[in-house]
Design a protein around this motif. Structure first.
Motif, PDB file in Angstrom:
ATOM      1  N   VAL B  24     -82.864  13.270 -11.978  1.00 13.90           N
ATOM      2  CA  VAL B  24     -84.307  13.334 -12.225  1.00 13.90           C
ATOM      3  C   VAL B  24     -84.658  12.500 -13.458  1.00 13.90           C
ATOM      4  O   VAL B  24     -85.633  11.746 -13.458  1.00 13.90           O
ATOM      5  N   SER B 189     -84.770   5.740  -3.961  1.00 16.32           N
ATOM      6  CA  SER B 189     -83.983   6.875  -4.449  1.00 16.32           C
ATOM      7  C   SER B 189     -84.827   7.802  -5.308  1.00 16.32           C
ATOM      8  O   SER B 189     -84.634   9.015  -5.285  1.00 16.32           O
ATOM      9  N   PHE B 191     -88.022   8.405  -4.972  1.00 16.60           N
ATOM     10  CA  PHE B 191     -88.784   9.245  -4.040  1.00 16.60           C
ATOM     11  C   PHE B 191     -87.920  10.427  -3.588  1.00 16.60           C
ATOM     12  O   PHE B 191     -88.356  11.572  -3.542  1.00 16.60           O
ATOM     13  N   GLN B 192     -86.661  10.119  -3.251  1.00 20.60           N
ATOM     14  CA  GLN B 192     -85.729  11.127  -2.745  1.00 20.60           C
ATOM     15  C   GLN B 192     -85.389  12.138  -3.839  1.00 20.60           C
ATOM     16  O   GLN B 192     -85.450  13.347  -3.625  1.00 20.60           O
ATOM     17  N   THR B 193     -85.060  11.636  -5.049  1.00 26.40           N
ATOM     18  CA  THR B 193     -84.642  12.512  -6.148  1.00 26.40           C
ATOM     19  C   THR B 193     -85.780  13.404  -6.617  1.00 26.40           C
ATOM     20  O   THR B 193     -85.563  14.555  -6.982  1.00 26.40           O
ATOM     21  N   LEU B 194     -87.002  12.873  -6.615  1.00 26.80           N
ATOM     22  CA  LEU B 194     -88.136  13.679  -7.068  1.00 26.80           C
ATOM     23  C   LEU B 194     -88.705  14.525  -5.933  1.00 26.80           C
ATOM     24  O   LEU B 194     -89.711  15.214  -6.099  1.00 26.80           O
ATOM     25  N   GLY B 195     -88.061  14.464  -4.771  1.00 30.85           N
ATOM     26  CA  GLY B 195     -88.452  15.328  -3.660  1.00 30.85           C
ATOM     27  C   GLY B 195     -89.747  14.923  -2.989  1.00 30.85           C
ATOM     28  O   GLY B 195     -90.403  15.753  -2.352  1.00 30.85           O
ATOM     29  N   LEU B 196     -90.116  13.646  -3.127  1.00 36.87           N
ATOM     30  CA  LEU B 196     -91.380  13.195  -2.531  1.00 36.87           C
ATOM     31  C   LEU B 196     -91.118  12.723  -1.097  1.00 36.87           C
ATOM     32  O   LEU B 196     -91.039  11.530  -0.826  1.00 36.87           O
ATOM     33  N   ASN B 197     -90.950  13.658  -0.206  1.00 45.50           N
ATOM     34  CA  ASN B 197     -90.708  13.237   1.178  1.00 45.50           C
ATOM     35  C   ASN B 197     -91.524  14.046   2.171  1.00 45.50           C
ATOM     36  O   ASN B 197     -91.167  14.179   3.322  1.00 45.50           O
ATOM     37  N   ARG B 198     -92.611  14.612   1.708  1.00 51.32           N
ATOM     38  CA  ARG B 198     -93.470  15.314   2.652  1.00 51.32           C
ATOM     39  C   ARG B 198     -94.180  14.289   3.508  1.00 51.32           C
ATOM     40  O   ARG B 198     -94.514  13.217   3.029  1.00 51.32           O
ATOM     41  N   PHE B 202     -92.717  10.271   3.666  1.00 51.26           N
ATOM     42  CA  PHE B 202     -91.379   9.828   4.048  1.00 51.26           C
ATOM     43  C   PHE B 202     -91.397   8.667   5.022  1.00 51.26           C
ATOM     44  O   PHE B 202     -90.423   7.941   5.143  1.00 51.26           O
TER      45      PHE B 202
END
Lengths: 250, 233
Positions: B24, B189, B191-198, B202
């Protein structure tokens, strides 16, 4: 068909290991990969040699016991297939097959192709469960679950804990496994009471076991026999950040 | 019995201790550095407006926020934030790399790559190349130590003088390709690490990362190419 095997042989956890070559003839293309190893083991026993140790149980692709790296691919070259469900017809006649155990510090080798995946059990013990009411079973439809959440939770729950994700990861990271466990409970209403404690405890245990860090290669998803998506890793990260910042108690 | 509640640890140390937390930190500092790289590019492209405009822009950076802020204050704030971000980014990268390298003491006879990209596999050494290039870049244009004819304040002259030497331009182009690859994998990465995949995020994560990385690389590379082609003189 004929195949040449190069199998990792190691007598024990601290014994030196090496690849041993076995030339197999009369292999049926309809054999599963493990049946081919069974035949080889029968031949080894007949020759009074030590048979090759490998893990297996259901041989239906649902238990997660089997697993070996075949020609650089966990569970072999076929997508969404465990080693037990892989057939010899996948390979060309005369194929050279290199067979190795999962390689990770957190999965210490026991013998030949068998590794100790107890690290996964300890991760689940750290919080991969839910509070249940004892006594009579509740009415199954009493808790409404949106269809989308139910489907996503089911996708994550398909994880059989075989460890192929760790084996395939260039960093030997267990993020996909932990993401699947955290997501399948975290998506359902029954998993909410322990949601933030669960993600914090599972991640702490994952780090303590000595797995590496995810660098988003996506190899885990390609190796996973249940095709679990790395979208769940993003979900795990999101849940972890929220839980670590709010540090709400279980 | 396994405790049912999270341990009573303050939030920040837990985030710093865990591997996810270090990722993060890498993602957040990476986004800060990416915003700088974009702003720096937009500023650099003013070189195409000619010496007067470009030098005025460079001087304007020092009087940013005037008359409210004293001369150079915001520039120094930006420098401190950027140096801090670079240090935290490298610290986190070394920490997760060490964890990953020690996580597989016995390697494979061969592990086949299926899903990964060239950009993903070159993150670590690409980062080292960018760090080394950054030092050279500062010695060339900020401190003027390795510039062929450094004139303090005449930024336009310094750029042209340096890029006329073709090995300098070549090294710059290579470094910007590495930056492009680093930004491509780094942004997706993050986006992935910060959980931005709604949804719908995505669906466009990889596309956004690729477009941003491509524009950055092409934008920066256009400057030495224009100097060597004689468009900028």
């Amino acid at each position: 068909m004929k195949v040449t095997l190069h199998v990792w042989r190691q007598a024990g956890p601290t014994a030196p290991g090496r690849f041993v070559r076995y030339d197999m003839t009369d292999v049926s293309p309809d054999m599963s990969f493990l049946e081919m190893l069974d035949v080889l083991n029968q031949q080894l026993i007949a020759r009074r040699e030590e048979p090759i140790a490998f893990d297996h149980d259901c041989r239906e692709g649902i238990c997660g016991a089997c697993g070996m790296v075949i020609n650089g691919r966990p569970h072999g070259p076929q997508r969404a297939t465990t080693a037990c469900q892989l057939h010899m017809r996948t390979f060309p006649d005369g194929a050279d097959l290199w067979i190795e155990p999962w390689r990770a510090r957190a999965f210490p080798l026991i013998k030949d192709l068998v590794v100790d995946r107890g690290a996964f059990d300890r991760i689940v013990q750290a919080g991969g469960f839910i509070t249940v009411r004892t006594g009579s079973a509740p009415e199954a439809n009493a808790i409404p679950v949106p269809k989308r959440d139910a489907d996503l939770a089911m996708d994550a729950a398909a994880c059989i804990g075989c460890g192929a994700c760790v084996a395939a990861c260039p960093n030997a990271s267990a993020m996909l496994f932990v993401a699947a466990k955290v997501s399948h409970l975290g998506l359902l209403p029954q998993g909410q009471p322990e949601r933030s404690a669960r993600v914090v405890n599972l991640v702490a245990q994952m780090d303590a076991e000595g797995f590496g860090a995810c660098t988003n290669h996506g190899e885990c998803m390609a190796a996973c026999p249940k095709e679990i998506s790395i979208d769940f890793i993003a979900r795990l990260n999101r849940d972890y950040i929220k839980a670590a910042i709010s540090h709400r108690q279980g | 019995m396994t405790p049912l509640v999270a341990a009573h640890a303050p939030a920040t140390p837990r985030l710093v201790r865990s591997l996810i937390g270090k990722k993060v930190i890498m993602a957040v500092t990476g986004v800060i550095l990416l915003l700088f790289v974009i702003a720096h590019l937009l500023g650099n492209l003013k070189v195409f407006q000619g010496a007067e405009h470009f030098n005025a822009y460079a001087a304007g950076l020092r009087t940013l926020g005037a008359p409210f802020f004293p001369r150079g204050l915001l520039l120094w704030v930006a420098r401190i934030v950027l140096v801090g971000a670079v240090c935290a980014h490298i610290w986190a990268a070394i920490a997760v790399t060490r964890a990953s390298w020690s996580a597989r003491p016995v390697g494979y006879h061969g592990l086949e790559a299926v899903e990964t990209t060239y950009a993903a596999r070159t993150m670590r050494w690409g980062g080292v190349i960018i760090a080394v290039y950054l030092i050279y870049h500062l010695l060339d244009f900020t401190f003027g130590r390795v510039n062929p004819s450094f004139v303090p304040g005449d930024v336009y002259h310094n750029v042209i003088a340096s890029f006329r030497v073709w090995p300098v331009s070549a090294a710059y182009v290579v470094a910007m390709v590495v930056v492009g690859l680093h930004v491509y994998h780094g942004l997706w990465s993050a986006f992935q690490t910060l959980g931005l995949n709604r949804p719908p995020t995505f669906r466009w994560r990889r596309g956004v990362a690729g477009t941003v990385a491509g524009l950055i690389a092409v934008g920066y590379i256009s400057i030495p190419v224009a100097v060597l082609a004689g468009i900028l003189r």
